[in-house]
Scaffold this motif. Structure first.
Motif, PDB file in Angstrom:
ATOM      1  N   THR A  94      34.850  41.162  44.377  1.00 28.39           N
ATOM      2  CA  THR A  94      34.929  41.641  42.995  1.00 28.39           C
ATOM      3  C   THR A  94      36.243  42.366  42.740  1.00 28.39           C
ATOM      4  OG1 THR A  94      32.516  41.897  42.934  1.00 28.39           O
ATOM      5  CG2 THR A  94      33.790  43.040  41.235  1.00 28.39           C
ATOM      6  N   ALA A  95      36.646  43.218  43.679  1.00 26.52           N
ATOM      7  CA  ALA A  95      37.895  43.970  43.515  1.00 26.52           C
ATOM      8  C   ALA A  95      39.103  43.041  43.520  1.00 26.52           C
ATOM      9  CB  ALA A  95      38.027  45.011  44.626  1.00 26.52           C
ATOM     10  N   LEU A  96      39.098  42.033  44.390  1.00 25.66           N
ATOM     11  CA  LEU A  96      40.229  41.113  44.450  1.00 25.66           C
ATOM     12  C   LEU A  96      40.336  40.276  43.183  1.00 25.66           C
ATOM     13  CD1 LEU A  96      40.002  39.979  48.171  1.00 25.66           C
ATOM     14  CD2 LEU A  96      41.790  41.365  47.121  1.00 25.66           C
ATOM     15  N   ILE A  97      39.203  39.867  42.635  1.00 22.15           N
ATOM     16  CA  ILE A  97      39.227  39.136  41.364  1.00 22.15           C
ATOM     17  C   ILE A  97      39.760  40.028  40.250  1.00 22.15           C
ATOM     18  CG2 ILE A  97      37.789  38.053  39.612  1.00 22.15           C
ATOM     19  CD1 ILE A  97      35.985  37.037  41.873  1.00 22.15           C
ATOM     20  N   ALA A  98      39.288  41.260  40.221  1.00 25.06           N
ATOM     21  CA  ALA A  98      39.746  42.197  39.186  1.00 25.06           C
ATOM     22  C   ALA A  98      41.245  42.466  39.306  1.00 25.06           C
ATOM     23  CB  ALA A  98      38.968  43.501  39.284  1.00 25.06           C
ATOM     24  N   ALA A  99      41.754  42.439  40.534  1.00 26.02           N
ATOM     25  CA  ALA A  99      43.177  42.714  40.748  1.00 26.02           C
ATOM     26  C   ALA A  99      44.078  41.632  40.163  1.00 26.02           C
ATOM     27  CB  ALA A  99      43.452  42.861  42.244  1.00 26.02           C
ATOM     28  N   GLN A 100      43.535  40.453  39.920  1.00 24.03           N
ATOM     29  CA  GLN A 100      44.333  39.362  39.354  1.00 24.03           C
ATOM     30  C   GLN A 100      44.284  39.323  37.823  1.00 24.03           C
ATOM     31  OE1 GLN A 100      45.862  38.354  42.041  1.00 24.03           O
ATOM     32  NE2 GLN A 100      44.280  39.507  43.152  1.00 24.03           N
ATOM     33  N   LEU A 101      43.493  40.184  37.219  1.00 23.55           N
ATOM     34  CA  LEU A 101      43.374  40.199  35.761  1.00 23.55           C
ATOM     35  C   LEU A 101      44.637  40.765  35.118  1.00 23.55           C
ATOM     36  CD1 LEU A 101      39.700  41.503  35.424  1.00 23.55           C
ATOM     37  CD2 LEU A 101      40.499  39.140  35.201  1.00 23.55           C
ATOM     38  N   PRO A 102      44.831  40.529  33.830  1.00 24.62           N
ATOM     39  CA  PRO A 102      45.979  41.145  33.133  1.00 24.62           C
ATOM     40  C   PRO A 102      45.873  42.677  33.128  1.00 24.62           C
ATOM     41  CG  PRO A 102      45.011  39.357  31.841  1.00 24.62           C
ATOM     42  CD  PRO A 102      44.052  39.628  32.973  1.00 24.62           C
ATOM     43  N   TRP A 103      46.782  43.301  32.398  1.00 22.44           N
ATOM     44  CA  TRP A 103      46.836  44.772  32.290  1.00 22.44           C
ATOM     45  C   TRP A 103      47.186  45.434  33.626  1.00 22.44           C
ATOM     46  CZ3 TRP A 103      41.834  42.535  31.214  1.00 22.44           C
ATOM     47  CH2 TRP A 103      41.763  41.968  29.936  1.00 22.44           C
ATOM     48  N   GLY A 104      48.072  44.770  34.391  1.00 23.07           N
ATOM     49  CA  GLY A 104      48.488  45.299  35.685  1.00 23.07           C
ATOM     50  C   GLY A 104      49.033  46.713  35.647  1.00 23.07           C
ATOM     51  N   PRO A 105      49.840  47.103  34.631  1.00 24.07           N
ATOM     52  CA  PRO A 105      50.361  48.477  34.609  1.00 24.07           C
ATOM     53  C   PRO A 105      49.281  49.548  34.656  1.00 24.07           C
ATOM     54  CG  PRO A 105      51.582  47.120  33.074  1.00 24.07           C
ATOM     55  CD  PRO A 105      50.447  46.273  33.577  1.00 24.07           C
ATOM     56  N   SER A 106      48.098  49.244  34.133  1.00 19.81           N
ATOM     57  CA  SER A 106      47.028  50.243  34.148  1.00 19.81           C
ATOM     58  C   SER A 106      46.427  50.420  35.546  1.00 19.81           C
ATOM     59  CB  SER A 106      45.925  49.849  33.162  1.00 19.81           C
ATOM     60  OG  SER A 106      45.307  48.625  33.543  1.00 19.81           O
ATOM     61  N   ARG A 107      46.797  49.548  36.496  1.00 16.73           N
ATOM     62  CA  ARG A 107      46.274  49.648  37.865  1.00 16.73           C
ATOM     63  C   ARG A 107      47.306  50.181  38.854  1.00 16.73           C
ATOM     64  NH1 ARG A 107      44.389  44.497  36.300  1.00 16.73           N
ATOM     65  NH2 ARG A 107      46.007  43.481  37.549  1.00 16.73           N
ATOM     66  N   ARG A 108      48.456  50.605  38.386  1.00 17.48           N
ATOM     67  CA  ARG A 108      49.529  50.995  39.305  1.00 17.48           C
ATOM     68  C   ARG A 108      49.171  52.192  40.171  1.00 17.48           C
ATOM     69  NH1 ARG A 108      54.705  50.223  35.242  1.00 17.48           N
ATOM     70  NH2 ARG A 108      54.820  47.951  35.415  1.00 17.48           N
ATOM     71  N   GLY A 109      48.285  53.037  39.693  1.00  8.04           N
ATOM     72  CA  GLY A 109      47.908  54.197  40.493  1.00  8.04           C
ATOM     73  C   GLY A 109      46.787  53.936  41.478  1.00  8.04           C
ATOM     74  N   CYS A 110      46.246  52.727  41.486  1.00  7.73           N
ATOM     75  CA  CYS A 110      45.073  52.446  42.321  1.00  7.73           C
ATOM     76  C   CYS A 110      45.376  52.595  43.805  1.00  7.73           C
ATOM     77  CB  CYS A 110      44.547  51.038  42.044  1.00  7.73           C
ATOM     78  SG  CYS A 110      43.743  50.839  40.442  1.00  7.73           S
ATOM     79  N   TYR A 111      46.512  52.074  44.251  1.00  7.69           N
ATOM     80  CA  TYR A 111      46.825  52.101  45.676  1.00  7.69           C
ATOM     81  C   TYR A 111      46.958  53.534  46.192  1.00  7.69           C
ATOM     82  CZ  TYR A 111      49.173  51.162  50.095  1.00  7.69           C
ATOM     83  OH  TYR A 111      49.514  51.122  51.428  1.00  7.69           O
ATOM     84  N   GLU A 112      47.713  54.336  45.475  1.00  7.98           N
ATOM     85  CA  GLU A 112      47.914  55.726  45.897  1.00  7.98           C
ATOM     86  C   GLU A 112      46.606  56.503  45.874  1.00  7.98           C
ATOM     87  OE1 GLU A 112      51.075  59.357  45.006  1.00  7.98           O
ATOM     88  OE2 GLU A 112      51.147  57.497  43.863  1.00  7.98           O
TER      89      GLU A 112
END
Length: 362
Positions: free
Chosen positions: A228-246
């Motif tokens: 589920t997380a990997l599928i979500a990671a391919q969705l648009p709106w990438g800038p809103s996920r930039r803090g996820c890794y940290e």
């Protein structure tokens, strides 16, 4: 319970501060520092968190951390950066898997019924890093004592291989100007709003995986969460996920604090010796075979060592090695290829465990 969770979080915060403000802490990395703090606290004071507090840390909080880390695996961005390290990384992963299976046969009588579980967690952690170790451990549910020893063995052999890789890379490096280290996109500074959006993504993935789990109850929950997380990671709106890794890196650290708080020092060289030997066998065999293959295929030494670290330790340790070797041009590829390790490690760990599973392990 709340007080004990607070103590765990404070110890983790201390580890975070030491890993950023001291030279030895930066060298060891946050995960190793918080594990050592936990070891010191429990072996000096005898204090251990109760099962409720430890369960909350290793349950909901760790699930959120896994989701956050995997939300950083944008395959469209990973692939261009990772291509230069892909071949040695793939070789390292395959050699690790071969070493796990061969070691399971060689040391099988010594490891006993724990063989398949150890094969699973060691395959996971030595092909992707600590995230995959946690994921597979939560699925296989080994006894707490075995999990403690396996975690300690993982960190011991990783630390040794990191030191050897650093020595080999520095010894084999050619003199020249230092390459500046670019800032990985996953580690770009975020404001409060950015971290808030990243947190919402993680919570959304948790909720979605829970709903999928209700529909597919026979599928292991960690595979549902990972997919589920990997599928979500391919969705648009990438800038809103930039803090996820940290955020994910920080959220997963209390798990290792709990592991350290539950680890007897003498256990690794006592009853845990077979586990330590098995882990050392896997990393040593992978390292020796990879260096021989590098010589045959004429791969650059720095790229080979960084790719191996991406498998053995994950993206953060691969990045640390690249910067320590003053190979700034490898920084972003190191993170990218390490994120690919997150992608495959959990699946390979569960496969290895299934291959070496015997009815005696029940």
């Amino acid at each position: 319970m709340a007080a004990e969770v607070l103590v765990i979080l404070l110890l983790t915060a201390l580890g975070w501060w030491l890993s950023r403000s001291t030279a030895w802490g930066r060298q060891l990395g946050m995960t190793m520092v918080v594990l050592l703090i936990g070891l010191l606290v429990t072996n000096i004071t005898g204090w251990q968190p109760n099962k409720a507090a430890a369960g909350w840390i290793s349950g909901p909080l760790t699930s959120l951390a896994i989701a956050q880390l995997l939300l950083a695996v944008d395959l469209r961005r990973v692939w261009p950066d990772a291509r230069r390290l892909l071949t040695p990384f793939a070789a390292s992963v395959l050699l690790t898997l071969a070493a796990v299976l061969l070691g399971g046969l060689v040391f099988g009588p010594w490891l006993g019924a724990e063989r398949s579980v150890l094969a699973g967690v060691f395959t996971a952690t030595f092909t992707g890093g600590s995230l995959n170790f946690v994921s597979v451990a939560r699925t296989l549910q080994p006894p707490e004592s075995l999990l403690l020893v396996a975690t300690a063995a993982d960190h011991v052999v990783f630390a040794i291989w990191f030191a050897v890789s650093l020595w080999l890379g520095q010894r084999g490096s050619r003199s020249g100007p230092e390459t500046p280290v670019p800032t990985p996109a996953a580690a770009t500074h975020q404001d409060a709003a950015g971290y808030g959006l990243a947190l919402l993504w993680g919570l959304g993935v948790l909720l979605a995986s829970q709903l999928v789990g209700l529909v597919l109850p026979a599928v292991p929950s960690i595979l549902v969460l990972t997919t589920t997380a990997l599928i979500a990671a391919q969705l648009p709106w990438g800038p809103s996920r930039r803090g996820c890794y940290e955020e994910g890196l920080l959220l997963i650290q209390p798990f290792f604090t709990v592991i350290g708080l539950s680890s007897p020092v003498g256990g690794l060289l006592g009853e845990g010796l077979p586990v330590l030997v098995y882990a050392a066998w896997i990393v040593a065999l992978q390292a020796a075979a990879l260096l021989l293959l590098r010589r045959w295929r004429r791969w650059p030494l720095g790229e080979t060592l960084v790719a191996s670290q991406a498998a053995i330790g994950g993206p953060s340790t691969a990045l640390a090695l690249a910067t320590s070797l003053k190979r700034g041009e490898l920084a972003l590829p190191a993170v990218a290829i390490g994120l690919l390790g997150y992608l495959v490690g959990t699946y390979l760990g569960l496969i290895a465990s299934a291959v070496l599973f015997t009815p005696a392990a029940l």
